[in-house]
Enzyme design. Structure first.
Site, PDB file in Angstrom:
ATOM      1  N   MET A  72       0.875  -1.183   0.000  1.00 56.91           N
ATOM      2  CA  MET A  72       0.000   0.000   0.000  1.00 56.91           C
ATOM      3  C   MET A  72       0.906   1.226   0.000  1.00 56.91           C
ATOM      4  O   MET A  72       1.114   1.878   1.023  1.00 56.91           O
ATOM      5  CB  MET A  72      -0.915  -0.042   1.229  1.00 56.91           C
ATOM      6  CG  MET A  72      -2.006  -1.101   1.100  1.00 56.91           C
ATOM      7  SD  MET A  72      -2.776  -1.508   2.675  1.00 56.91           S
ATOM      8  CE  MET A  72      -1.665  -2.808   3.209  1.00 56.91           C
ATOM      9  N   MET A 141     -10.196  -4.960  -2.276  1.00 58.78           N
ATOM     10  CA  MET A 141     -10.282  -4.418  -0.917  1.00 58.78           C
ATOM     11  C   MET A 141     -11.749  -4.241  -0.534  1.00 58.78           C
ATOM     12  O   MET A 141     -12.510  -3.581  -1.241  1.00 58.78           O
ATOM     13  CB  MET A 141      -9.570  -3.065  -0.835  1.00 58.78           C
ATOM     14  CG  MET A 141      -8.054  -3.113  -0.937  1.00 58.78           C
ATOM     15  SD  MET A 141      -7.246  -4.222   0.243  1.00 58.78           S
ATOM     16  CE  MET A 141      -7.843  -3.578   1.814  1.00 58.78           C
ATOM     17  N   GLY A 146      -5.528   0.631   5.197  1.00 56.68           N
ATOM     18  CA  GLY A 146      -4.802   1.445   6.162  1.00 56.68           C
ATOM     19  C   GLY A 146      -4.876   0.893   7.574  1.00 56.68           C
ATOM     20  O   GLY A 146      -3.939   1.030   8.336  1.00 56.68           O
ATOM     21  N   PHE A 147      -5.996   0.264   7.883  1.00 58.53           N
ATOM     22  CA  PHE A 147      -6.190  -0.214   9.248  1.00 58.53           C
ATOM     23  C   PHE A 147      -6.947  -1.531   9.253  1.00 58.53           C
ATOM     24  O   PHE A 147      -7.864  -1.724   8.452  1.00 58.53           O
ATOM     25  CB  PHE A 147      -6.969   0.823  10.066  1.00 58.53           C
ATOM     26  CG  PHE A 147      -6.281   2.152  10.159  1.00 58.53           C
ATOM     27  CD1 PHE A 147      -5.331   2.383  11.153  1.00 58.53           C
ATOM     28  CD2 PHE A 147      -6.543   3.154   9.234  1.00 58.53           C
ATOM     29  CE1 PHE A 147      -4.663   3.607  11.213  1.00 58.53           C
ATOM     30  CE2 PHE A 147      -5.885   4.374   9.289  1.00 58.53           C
ATOM     31  CZ  PHE A 147      -4.943   4.606  10.284  1.00 58.53           C
ATOM     32  N   GLY A 149      -9.409  -4.248  11.393  1.00 60.08           N
ATOM     33  CA  GLY A 149     -10.525  -4.122  12.316  1.00 60.08           C
ATOM     34  C   GLY A 149     -11.727  -3.346  11.803  1.00 60.08           C
ATOM     35  O   GLY A 149     -12.620  -3.016  12.580  1.00 60.08           O
ATOM     36  N   GLY A 181     -12.218  -6.872   6.798  1.00 62.57           N
ATOM     37  CA  GLY A 181     -13.468  -7.239   7.469  1.00 62.57           C
ATOM     38  C   GLY A 181     -13.922  -8.657   7.186  1.00 62.57           C
ATOM     39  O   GLY A 181     -15.111  -8.958   7.277  1.00 62.57           O
ATOM     40  N   GLY A 201      -7.414 -10.622   9.306  1.00 59.61           N
ATOM     41  CA  GLY A 201      -6.541 -10.117  10.357  1.00 59.61           C
ATOM     42  C   GLY A 201      -7.190 -10.279  11.712  1.00 59.61           C
ATOM     43  O   GLY A 201      -6.903 -11.220  12.454  1.00 59.61           O
TER      44      GLY A 201
END
Ligand code: DX5
Ligand code: ZN
Length: 218
Positions: A72, A141, A146-147, A149, A181, A201
């Site tokens: 990324m 995606m 970027g994050f 959760g 997710g 994740g």
């Protein structure tokens, strides 16, 4: 629906303990899984930093896992060689930044790695059309990258269906990966649309749901 590849789970190291990456890999290996997903963030293309090629190089001699490396980065073409040398097996780059995408995909292959192309939730699926014949993996995606959760965005389902249909119609051979997710429930939704590779994740490293729910796709 018939999928081109056997489904597999690629746990994302990002959600594991950053002080104990080797233990995270051992956990993945102990479960008989074959892939680990490595999220590389530059603080520009995404508003976060993660880790770099030195981490891959340190882990490589200790693991046989397939290093599924997700760049990324605004300038991924500048970092292909370091990640290939560090032991990446597959390198995915994003379609959104302005850089020579086709050349970069070729460079990845030249260095002996498989190549993937990723797209964000706001990017139309057709943006990948010119590159599809050359890809080993399409990365859809299902969150803004970027994050970890975040909640799964169901707009990914239509794109998965599109890439699966393209694959069938044209005989393309890419894996179809979904990232963001993903848990046992959202994985099933994506599987039904043709996804075969599932990044998880939080649901993997941060969950006590255990592995049983993953059985249908492991
Ligand atoms: C997001 C990363 C994902 C992330 C997934 O920028 O590309 O791979 O680690 O994390 P979860 O499964 O928690 O959404
Ligand atoms: Zn990722």
């Amino acid at each position: 629906m018939v999928n081109a590849h056997p489904p597999l789970l690629a746990p994302s190291l990002l959600a594991g303990d950053h002080g104990a990456f080797r233990e995270s890999l051992k956990k993945v290996e102990a479960l008989g899984l074959q892939w680990i997903h490595l999220d590389i963030m530059d603080g520009h293309f995404v508003p976060n930093l993660s880790f770099g090629p030195q981490v891959l190089a340190a882990l490589r001699p200790r693991s046989q896992l397939f290093f599924d490396t997700h760049l990324m980065l605004d300038n991924p073409h500048r970092y292909i060689e370091p990640f290939a040398k560090a032991g990446a097996n597959l390198i995915s780059i994003h379609v959104e930044p302005d850089y020579p995408i086709a050349d970069t995909l070729r460079h990845i292959k030249t260095l002996g790695c498989q190549c993937g192309l990723a797209l964000n939730p706001g990017t139309p699926a057709q943006a990948l059309d010119p590159y599809l014949p050359h890809l080993d993996l399409v990365l859809v995606m299902s969150v803004q990258p970027g994050f970890g959760g975040q909640s799964f965005q169901s707009s990914a389902l239509g794109k998965i269906h599109y890439f699966h249909t393209q694959r069938q119609q044209h005989g393309y051979s890419y894996r179809l990966e979904v990232d963001g997710g993903i848990d046992p429930d959202t994985a099933q939704l994506c599987l039904a649309q043709g996804a075969d590779t599932f990044v998880a994740g939080t649901a993997f490293f941060g969950s006590t749901r255990g592995l049983a729910p993953w059985t249908p796709i492991s």
